[in-house]
Design an enzyme around this catalytic site. Structure first.
Site, short mmCIF file in Angstrom:
data_model
loop_
_atom_site.label_atom_id
_atom_site.label_comp_id
_atom_site.label_asym_id
_atom_site.label_seq_id
_atom_site.Cartn_x
_atom_site.Cartn_y
_atom_site.Cartn_z
N SER A 16 -28.15 -17.50 2.75
CA SER A 16 -27.71 -16.74 3.86
C SER A 16 -27.12 -17.66 4.85
O SER A 16 -28.09 -18.48 5.22
CB SER A 16 -28.52 -15.75 4.54
OG SER A 16 -28.19 -15.06 5.44
N ASP A 83 -27.47 -8.99 10.04
CA ASP A 83 -27.65 -7.90 9.13
C ASP A 83 -28.15 -8.32 7.67
O ASP A 83 -29.09 -7.86 7.17
CB ASP A 83 -26.27 -7.01 9.14
CG ASP A 83 -26.22 -5.90 10.09
OD1 ASP A 83 -27.10 -5.77 10.95
OD2 ASP A 83 -25.20 -5.73 10.32
N GLU A 84 -27.52 -9.51 7.22
CA GLU A 84 -28.04 -10.06 6.22
C GLU A 84 -29.55 -10.42 6.22
O GLU A 84 -30.31 -10.40 5.01
CB GLU A 84 -27.25 -11.11 5.66
CG GLU A 84 -26.71 -11.50 4.55
CD GLU A 84 -25.56 -12.58 4.26
OE1 GLU A 84 -24.65 -12.54 3.65
OE2 GLU A 84 -25.93 -13.62 4.80
N LEU A 85 -29.89 -11.02 7.33
CA LEU A 85 -31.15 -11.62 7.38
C LEU A 85 -32.17 -10.26 7.69
O LEU A 85 -33.11 -10.43 6.87
CB LEU A 85 -31.16 -12.35 8.67
CG LEU A 85 -32.70 -12.92 9.28
CD1 LEU A 85 -33.34 -13.93 8.13
CD2 LEU A 85 -32.67 -13.43 10.47
N ILE A 88 -32.63 -9.20 4.11
CA ILE A 88 -33.54 -10.37 3.03
C ILE A 88 -35.06 -10.10 3.65
O ILE A 88 -35.96 -10.19 2.52
CB ILE A 88 -33.09 -11.73 3.56
CG1 ILE A 88 -31.70 -11.72 3.08
CG2 ILE A 88 -34.15 -12.43 3.29
CD1 ILE A 88 -31.01 -13.30 3.36
#
Length: 992
Positions: A16, A83-85, A88
Site C-alpha cells: 500500500s 481506504d486501503e489502509l 488492511i
C-alpha cells in the site's frame, strides 16, 4: 492429508503506497529484490483507481500473506490509500494477517498524530469527507504508526535498507507459511522430515525423492515445500503433473523433440518467459550450471523425464535443490537418488481429522456422526485422497446418506479415486499386473513365503514382481512377512477382474459369494477361472453338484472359508467332486463328507487345509503327492486315521490340532525327511508314536493336552520347541538331557510329573505349570541360559530358595502354598508374577518389593508400600518433578476381580498444563479364575515419550499420573509413585 477451509493465498506481499512518492524509484527497486527472492507481489497497474477501493483490491488484500504499508509524505493525500489502509487493518483484525510498515522520508510521530506536512496533507483530504470517515482514517493512521517498522531517515545506505526489508519479509513469510501448515493435517511433520534430507545449510547440489502411493499426499507436501523454500532461491520452478507433459507412447529414449519440449517448458517456467526455445539437450546445463535453483518435478513416471530435466547435479549451481515426487521407487534408485522420503499413511486420528475437515469443515465429527465417521475412515483405508473425496461427497448429508455411502464403500470404489489409483496398475508389465490381481483377489495379508510356494510353478516371477509392486507403492511387506495391500487398491484389483467379463464364470477370480453360488449351481465355470475365494458365512445352506467344477480345468486355488465363528454347516456336496487336475490349494473349512473323492489325485497340490471337517479318513492306499508341503486337518473331531504318507516326501508341516478321535501316527512318518513342524495339540486319544526314527529337519513338536500319551516322543534330536504339557508322561529320559542340545523351549508340566532329574542345558524357556514339586528341582536351578520359568499352579510348591542366575521372567501364579522366596533378581528387565500366592510371608513380600526395580511385579498386598512416598486414594496423583529425573516407578493396589482377570492397566502422564507426556500400558492376564485377595501391581516407565520429547516443553514442575483399568477404574483402590533418577534409585529431592 487435507486442507481446512482457509483463504487462498495468491500473493506473498500486498504493498500500500502513494504512487508519485515511491513507485518509480524506491518501490521499483524493492520489487526487483523481491523477485530475486521468489517473493510474489501484487501489482495494481491494471486496476483503474476511483474514489473508493474496488472489490479487486479488497480481494487482493485478503489473498496476500503480508500487507506492507509504505508511509510517505503524501500518503495521506490519497483517499484511496486511506481506504486501503482501513481495509488492511480490518483484515489484520479479522484474519490475523501480518502488517509491516516502512516510514519513507516521514517521521512515525507525524503519522501517529497526523502532524507536520503529513498532517496537513491529511487535513486537505478530510475536507471532502464526513466527520465519521475522518475519525476512521485518523484511527487507522494512529494504529498503523504503532506497528514497529523500517525508518528510512535512520539509514545512510538505501540498498542495505532494502536488503533488511527483504530479509524481514522472507522471515515473516516463513512464519505465516508455518501457520498454514497447521491447517493441513500431518503436513508439519512431513515437512520437518523432508527438511532433514535437504540439508539446506550445505552448498552442494542435492537431489531427493518423495515417494508413496497415489493419493497419499506427495503433491501437497511438494507444494508446501515449494512455498516454504521458494523465497530463498533466486530461480525456482514447480513443474506439476509431469505425466501429462508428454504421452508415454511417443516419448522413448530417442524421442529428441519431446525431450527438447520438456527442457523448454522447464526453462520457460524458471525464467518466467513464454516458450523459451532450446535447440539441443545441453540447454538446461548451459543456463543453470552456475545458478542456485529450486526445482520440484511432481509425479514423475519415467526415468527419461529425470534424465531430460535433471540428469546430473553438475547441471545446477552450488546450493541447488532438486526434488522429485513419484509412485515408483525404482526410478529414483535408477537415477542414483539415495535420499528418499517415504510418505506413509496417516494415523487413525489424523485420518479422522482429514475426513471431518472435508465433510464438516471442522476437525472432529459432528454430534451423532462419530461412529459413522470412524467406519468410513476405516473403509477409505486412511488414504488422504479417499478421505477427501468421500468427505466432500458427504458434506451436508444426512445420517441415512452416510449409511448408504458406507454400504457403497464396502462393495465398490469411488470413480475419482479409482481413476487415480488405476494409473499405477496400468504402468505395470502384464505379468506384474497378473500378480497384482492374484494378491487383490486371493493373497492379500498372506505370508510372502506361503504365496511364493503356491505360485512357484506358475509363469509369475513372484519375488521380483513383489519388489516391483512394492517399489510402485502398490503393496507393502510387513515386518512379520505378510503382504499388505491398501483396501482401496484391493477393491481396484477386484473391479478390474469384474471388468474381464459380464459372465462371472469367465473371469480369473471369483470372490463374490452370490456369484460363486450362481456359477456352481449353474455349472457355468470355465477354464478362465484360476481361483475361488468363498466366504460361506454370507450365504444360506447351499448344495454343490458333482459337475460344478468340471469345466474349471485350470482352477488352482480353492478356498471355502467362514468369516464368523461357530458357523460350520453351510455347504453340502450332493456327490463326489470331479477330479481337479491343476489344484494347488484346497482350503475347505467344514468339509461335509467323510473322505475325499476316490478320483482325488491332484499331483499339483501344495497345501491341503480342511479344518473342522467331517473327515474320518483322507483317502485309501498311497497317494503320489510329491508337491504337497502342508496338511492341516485341525478340529476334524471324527478323524480316526492318517493315510500312508510314504509318497508325500516334501511335506513340511502336519497340523492335527484337536483331532480327538486320532489314536496313532502312522509309521510312514519316518519318510517325512523334510518335516519341520508336527502340531498335535489336544489329540486326547493319541497313544502310539513311531519309535526308532530320527527326523533331522523336525524342530517343533506340540503334543500338549494329549492326555493319553505316556511315552516321550523320541523322534528327533534336533527339536528346538517341544510341548508335552498335560500328558501322562511321568519323567524325562536321561538321553534327553545328554543329547538334545538344540532344545530351547520345553513345556513338560503336568499333574503326572512327579520328579525332574534331566533337562538339556540349552533351554531358554521352561514350563513346569501344574506340576507337584515341593521345591524347584536341582537340574532347573543349575540351568545356565534359561530366561523364562513358568511354575503356574504348582499347588505343592512351598519355597523358592534358588533360581537360575539368568532368569528374567518368572510366573508363579496360583502357587498357593508358596511361603518363602530367597533369590536375588539381578536383571534390570525382570518381570515377576506372584498372583494369588496368598501364603507368602511378609518378609518374603518385603524382599521381593525391595529387590525388584525396573519392569513388572504382581503379588498379593493390602496397601501401597511406604517407600512410595507419593500416595493417594483412587486412581490419580500429582507428583513434584525433578529436572534430573526421567523414569518412574508406580504401585497400584487392586481389588479382587471376579471372573477371568484379563484386563489392562494404562498410566497416562500429563504436565501441569494438561499436555500428554507419555502413556504406559500393562496387561494383567492369566487362567486363574479370580484374584483371591487384594494385589499390588508395580511397574516402571519413562516420564516422557522418547520419540516425541523433542516436540514437548517438558519443563514442568508437576506431573499428573492418571491410572485407568479398561474394565473398571474402581479396581484401583490406591496408587503410589516414586520418581527415579537416571541410575534408577528413588529421587529424594523429588519426594520431599
Amino acid at each position: 492429508m487435507a486442507s481446512s477451509s482457509h483463504r487462498i493465498r495468491k500473493y506473498h506481499v500486498f504493498p500500500s503506497f502513494h504512487g508519485p512518492d515511491v513507485r518509480r524509484k524506491f518501490l521499483s527497486h524493492l520489487h526487483y529484490h523481491f523477485a530475486s527472492k521468489g517473493i510474489t507481489v501484487f501489482k495494481d497497474q491494471e486496476i483503474v483507481r476511483g474514489q473508493t477501493i474496488g472489490p479487486e483490491l479488497e480481494q487482493a488484500i485478503r489473498e496476500s500473506r503480508i500487507s506492507m504499508v509504505v508511509l510517505s509524505k503524501n500518503y495521506a493525500s490519497s483517499s484511496w490509500c486511506l481506504d486501503e489502509l482501513v481495509e488492511i487493518l480490518e483484515c489484520k483484525e479479522a484474519c490475523g494477517q501480518m502488517v509491516m510498515t516502512i516510514f519513507y522520508d516521514v517521521d512515525p510521530s507525524d503519522v501517529r498524530q497526523q502532524s507536520g506536512d503529513f498532517g496537513r496533507a491529511f487535513d486537505r483530504t478530510c475536507k471532502r469527507q464526513t466527520e465519521e470517515v475522518k475519525q476512521i482514517w485518523s484511527k487507522a493512521l494512529t494504529d498503523v504508526a504503532e506497528i514497529a517498522g523500517v525508518h528510512s531517515l535512520s539509514w545512510d545506505d538505501e540498498a542495505k535498507m532494502m536488503q533488511k526489508i527483504v530479509a524481514d519479509v522472507s522471515k515473516n513469510l516463513n512464519v505465516t507459511l508455518s501457520r498454514d501448515c497447521d491447517k493441513v493435517v500431518g503436513l508439519r511433520s512431513h515437512l520437518r522430515k523432508v527438511h532433514s534430507l535437504l540439508c539446506l545449510e550445505c552448498d552442494e547440489v542435492k537431489m531427493i525423492g518423495i515417494w508413496g502411493p497415489a493419493g497419499i499426499g506427495k503433491t501437497t507436501i511438494a507444494r508446501a515445500l515449494y512455498n516454504q523454500l521458494s523465497s530463498s532461491f533466486p530461480l525456482r520452478c514447480f513443474m506439476g503433473n509431469l505425466k501429462g507433459s508428454y504421452h508415454k507412447s511417443i516419448m522413448g529414449v530417442d524421442d529428441y523433440d519431446s525431450k527438447l519440449c520438456l527442457q523448454s517448458q522447464l526453462l520457460s517456467k524458471i525464467f518466467n518467459q513464454t516458450d523459451m526455445k532450446v535447440h539441443d539437450l545441453c540447454a538446461i546445463k548451459e543456463w543453470l550450471h552456475d545458478q542456485r535453483v529450486l526445482i520440484i518435478l511432481d509425479d514423475v513416471e519415467e526415468l527419461e523425464q529425470l534424465d531430460t530435466l535433471a540428469k546430473e547435479t553438475s547441471w545446477f549451481g552450488p546450493g541447488s535443490r532438486i526434488i522429485f515426487t513419484m509412485k515408483d521407487k525404482n526410478i529414483l534408485k535408477a537415477h542414483g537418488i539415495k535420499e528418499i522420503y517415504h510418505v506413509d499413511l496417516p494415523s487413525k486420528e489424523e485420518a479422522l481429522e482429514i475426513l471431518c475437515l472435508s465433510a464438516f469443515k471442522q476437525r472432529s465429527p459432528r454430534e451423532g456422526f462419530k461412529e459413522l465417521s470412524h467406519r468410513i475412515a476405516e473403509f477409505c483405508g486412511y488414504l488422504p485422497l479417499g478421505l477427501c473425496v468421500v468427505g466432500s461427497s458427504l458434506r451436508g448429508a444426512s445420517k441415512n446418506e452416510w449409511g448408504h455411502q458406507l454400504y457403497r464403500l464396502e462393495t465398490s470404489i469411488d470413480r475419482k479415486i479409482g481413476n487415480v489409483l488405476r494409473v499405477g496398475y496400468e504402468t505395470l508389465l502384464q505379468k506384474d499386473q497378473d500378480l497384482f490381481l492374484h494378491i487383490a483377489c486371493f493373497f492379500y495379508n498372506e505370508n510372502v513365503d506361503h504365496m511364493t510356494t503356491l505360485l512357484s510353478k506358475s509363469n509369475l516371477d513372484v519375488r521380483n514382481g513383489l519388489k516391483t509392486l512394492a517399489d510402485k507403492s502398490l503393496v507393502k511387506v510387513s515386518t512379520d512377512g505378510r503382504i499388505v495391500m491398501h483396501c482401496l487398491l484391493q477393491k481396484l484389483g477386484r473391479q478390474i477382474v469384474l471388468e474381464q467379463s459380464i459372465e462371472p464364470g469367465r473371469r480369473q477370480f471369483l470372490v463374490d459369494p452370490q456369484e460363486i453360488c450362481d456359477v456352481l449351481a449353474n455349472e457355468t465355470g470355465t477354464g478362465s477361472v484360476l481361483g475361488i475365494s468363498f466366504d460361506m458365512s454370507k450365504i444360506s445352506e447351499f448344495s454343490i453338484s458333482r459337475r460344478a467344477f468340471a469345466r474349471m480345468r485350470n482352477l488352482q486355488f480353492l478356498r471355502f472359508y467362514i468369516n464368523k465363528p461357530g458357523m460350520h454347516k453351510k455347504v453340502s456336496l450332493l456327490d463326489d467332486m470331479e477330479y481337479l487336475p491343476s489344484l494347488k490349494l484346497l482350503d475347505w473349512n467344514s468339509y461335509p463328507r467323510k473322505r475325499l473323492p476316490p478320483k482325488f489325485r491332484p499331483e499339483c497340490l501344495i497345501e491341503l487345509r480342511m479344518q473342522f471337517s467331517k473327515l474320518e479318513k483322507l483317502w485309501g492306499g498311497v497317494q503320489l503327492l510329491v508337491n504337497l508341503k502342508k496338511i492341516d486337518l485341525s478340529y476334524s473331531f471324527k478323524l480316526k486315521e492318517i493315510p500312508n504318507l510314504s509318497e508325500t516326501s516334501n511335506l513340511e508341516i502336519l497340523r492335527l490340532v484337536f483331532c480327538k478321535s486320532l489314536v496313532e501316527l502312522p509309521s510312514s512318518i519316518s519318510n517325512l525327511h523334510k518335516l519341520k513342524k508336527l502340531i498335535m495339540k489336544g489329540c486326547k486319544k493319541l497313544q502310539v508314536i513311531p519309535t526308532n526314527i530320527n527326523l533331522a529337519s523336525l524342530d517343533e513338536v506340540d503334543m500338549s493336552n494329549c492326555s493319553s500319551l505316556t511315552s516321550f516322543p523320541d523322534i528327533s534330536r534336533n527339536i528346538k520347541h517341544l510341548n508335552l504339557r498335560n500328558t501322562k508322561i511321568r519323567e524325562v529320559p536321561p538321553t534327553i538331557g545328554r543329547h538334545w542340545s538344540s532344545l530351547t523351549w520345553l513345556h513338560i508340566g503336568s499333574r503326572n510329573l512327579m520328579t525332574l532329574s534331566y533337562v538339556p542345558e540349552s533351554l531358554r524357556k521352561l514350563d513346569l505349570r501344574n506340576s507337584h514339586f515341593i521345591t524347584i528341582p536341582d537340574c532347573v536351578i543349575g540351568l545356565p541360559f534359561v530366561q523364562s520359568l513358568i511354575i503356574q499352579n504348582c499347588r505343592k510348591l512351598v519355597s523358592l530358595h534358588g533360581l537360575p542366575p539368568s532368569l528374567w521372567c518368572l510366573d508363579a501364579t496360583d502357587c498357593r502354598s508358596l511361603t518363602s522366596v530367597l533369590h536375588s533378581f539381578g536383571d534390570p528387565c525382570a518381570s515377576f508374577n506372584y498372583r494369588n500366592c496368598v501364603m507368602l510371608e511378609e518378609e518374603a513380600r518385603r524382599r521381593i518389593i525391595q529387590q525388584w526395580d525396573y519392569n513388572y511385579l504382581c503379588l498379593p498386598g493390602k496397601e501401597v508400600p511406604i517407600n512410595f512416598t507419593h500416595k493417594a486414594t483412587g486412581n490419580s496423583i500429582a507428583v513434584p518433578m525433578s529436572s534430573a529425573s526421567s523414569r518412574f516407578k508406580a504401585c497400584l493396589l487392586l481389588s479382587p476381580v471376579k471372573g477371568y482377570p484379563l484386563f489392562d492397566i494404562t498410566c497416562r502422564l500429563r504436565s501441569k498444563e494438561g499436555i500428554l507426556l507419555n502413556e504406559v500400558e500393562y496387561w494383567i492376564s492369566g487362567l486363574s479364575p479370580k484374584f483371591l485377595t487384594e494385589h499390588l501391581l508395580i511397574f516402571c516407565g519413562d516420564l516422557f515419550q522418547t520419540d516425541k520429547c523433542h516436540e514437548l516443553d517438558i519443563t514442568t514442575s508437576e506431573i499428573l499420573f492418571e491410572f485407568s483399568c479398561r474394565d473398571n477404574d474402581d479396581k484401583i483402590i490406591e496408587c503410589g509413585v516414586q520418581i527415579l533418577r537416571e541410575e534408577g534409585e528413588s529421587s529424594s529431592s523429588a519426594m520431599d
